[in-house]
Write a protein that holds these residues in place. Structure first.
Motif: not given
Length: 493
Positions: A62, A65, A68, A116, A426, A430
């Motif tokens: 998480s 994320r 990435v 991710t 992302g 997350l």
């Protein structure tokens, strides 16, 4: 869209969906593997250590994320996916060598980065499809959530098979199978996929992160916390829930948990279709409304409630001349007493609450009583069995609504942030992923404080209601700003 681009788009979508499915299966691997190792006495992890080993992969997947997702926007999804798959296969290959909690924790931290993959897949999928197709495309990609069901449903049986002839070391083959699958997927990306970046990939880091200043991103994160984060939490929490409340076996509890997670993952494609056809906002109204309704029904535990019922009062003063189990005589006046009915056999199925009322005599023969004195007190018992099959059905229904909601949330992102899908996706992922980490912790504290397994559903009811109110207020505000004259007329009326 040209046929060549359409063909490549479908190849990318198929690869992304397959990769996300396997990555999600790896992400939830510890839920089954650690439980198996402890139950069979191979490792002596404490309850606290088990909790950490379950949560560490979810936490790392998480938290990473967002970075990435930024890398996906910057360098393209093909490159990021290949690196991710190869890197995360390494700790899976090393896991059979782990001999301690610390080794398991470090390796869980490393292979947890597969979580991710969602941020990579969202950004990589969205750049290949036009706006009117993105809801369906992202919905199909999101079906990879079903990877959780693959692990909870198949891994226990596979572990039993692998350990049949070698109980001590047979489990070591399972992480090797997962790691090898990631390597195969990375090779498929190298051979079949083409790299593509969004138009804003040349932006600076500060401009890429600028969308995070907008409240809309955090609202999407709140919705995703509910429909994805708590979906991940319940994928693990339902196993001990069924075992403790309904006395099921571990295998049956795992099967029931997969009944929750599998439809929720598969229906995500349908959620994307609905979002394209009717609009993501309408779909989210339905999702949040149904989440409120289903969580409300799931709040009620198995319980017996005893309270005061209708008693018997003497209409005149006098003396008790006779008492029987179903009547009282005061002088010559008879008062009927209702006796307790026989209980329904335990093996008989109950779906709705049942009421039983009776009266208990308080007086004795030859006792003098006054007018309006209580001769027999009334007792009402309300028994709610919380039937297991009804409970399972409601759990499946709320899982399906959350699956549709996951697609609807991500339908919003390319519409509002077409060039920052990886970053915004992302961040939203997350926040949602953190729900999968903190969910079981919150549920555990609520269980300790209340003693009720259904306290987690009370919490979900509050969060669902909060999301629904938040979304409705924002939409009303937006409509009021766009059409002020109409709202003035409505307020006058």
């Amino acid at each position: 869209m040209p046929k060549s681009n359409l063909k490549q788009s479908h190849i990318i979508l198929a690869l992304n969906t397959l990769a996300f499915t396997m990555c999600f299966a790896c992400w939830t691997l510890n839920g089954v593997l650690v439980t198996y190792l402890v139950e069979n006495g191979i490792f002596d992890f404490s309850v606290v250590e088990i909790g950490w080993l379950l949560g560490i992969p979810v936490l790392t997947g998480s938290l990473l994320r967002l970075p990435v997702g930024i890398m996906t926007d910057k360098f393209g999804g093909k490159k990021v996916f290949i690196i991710l798959l190869i890197f995360c296969s390494i700790p899976l290959f090393i896991l059979p060598l782990a001999k301690s909690f610390l080794a398991f924790a470090i390796l869980s931290f490393l292979f947890g980065i597969v979580g991710t993959s969602f941020a990579v897949g969202v950004g990589y999928t969205s750049v290949w499809y036009p706006k009117e197709w993105q809801g369906r495309a992202l919905g199909i990609f999101g079906m990879g959530n079903a990877g959780a069901a693959i692990t909870t449903f198949l891994a226990p049986t596979l572990l039993n098979y692998l350990s049949k002839n070698n109980p001590e070391n047979g489990w070591k083959i399972l992480p090797l199978i997962y790691g090898f699958t990631l390597i195969v997927l990375s090779i498929l990306y190298i051979l079949l996929a083409k790299n593509k970046k969004p138009q804003g990939s040349s932006k600076t880091m500060s401009s890429l992160l600028s969308p995070l200043k907008k409240g809309r991103v955090w609202r999407f994160g709140l919705y995703y916390l509910l429909v994805f984060g708590f979906f991940v939490a319940y994928s693990q929490w339902l196993v001990p829930n069924f075992m403790n409340v309904y006395n099921t076996t571990l295998v049956m509890a795992g099967m029931f948990a997969s009944f929750f997670s599998l439809p929720s993952g598969v229906v995500r494609a349908f959620g994307g279709y609905l979002s394209d056809k009717y609009g993501a906002r309408k779909v989210m109204y339905w999702v949040l409304g149904s989440s409120v309704a289903f969580s409300f029904l799931l709040m009620f535990p198995k319980m017996d409630i005893y309270t005061q019922g209708q008693g018997i009062l003497s209409t005149n003063a006098g003396t008790i001349t006779h008492i029987d189990k179903d009547k009282i005589l005061v002088n010559n006046k008879e008062y009927k007493v209702k006796n307790k009915e026989e209980e329904v056999p335990k093996d008989q199925t109950r779906f709705l609450p049942e009421k039983n009322t009776w009266q208990e005599i308080l007086v004795k023969e030859n006792q003098k009583v006054n007018k309006k004195e209580l001769l027999a007190k009334g007792i009402t018992e309300i028994r709610f069995e919380a039937n297991m099959w009804m409970y399972l059905a409601l759990v499946i229904f709320i899982g399906i609504s959350w699956g549709i909601g996951k697609a609807a949330v991500y339908k919003h992102i390319p519409e509002y942030f077409p060039n920052e899908v990886g970053v915004v996706g992302g961040m939203v992922g997350l926040i949602g992923g953190l729900g999968g980490f903190i969910g079981p912790i919150i549920f555990g504290y609520l269980l300790n404080c209340t003693g009720l397994w259904t306290s987690s559903w009370m919490f979900i009811f509050i969060i669902s209601l909060l999301c629904l109110i938040c979304m409705h207020r924002v939409i009303v505000k937006m409509n009021k700003e766009k059409m002020p004259e109409i709202f003035k007329d409505i307020e006058k009326k």
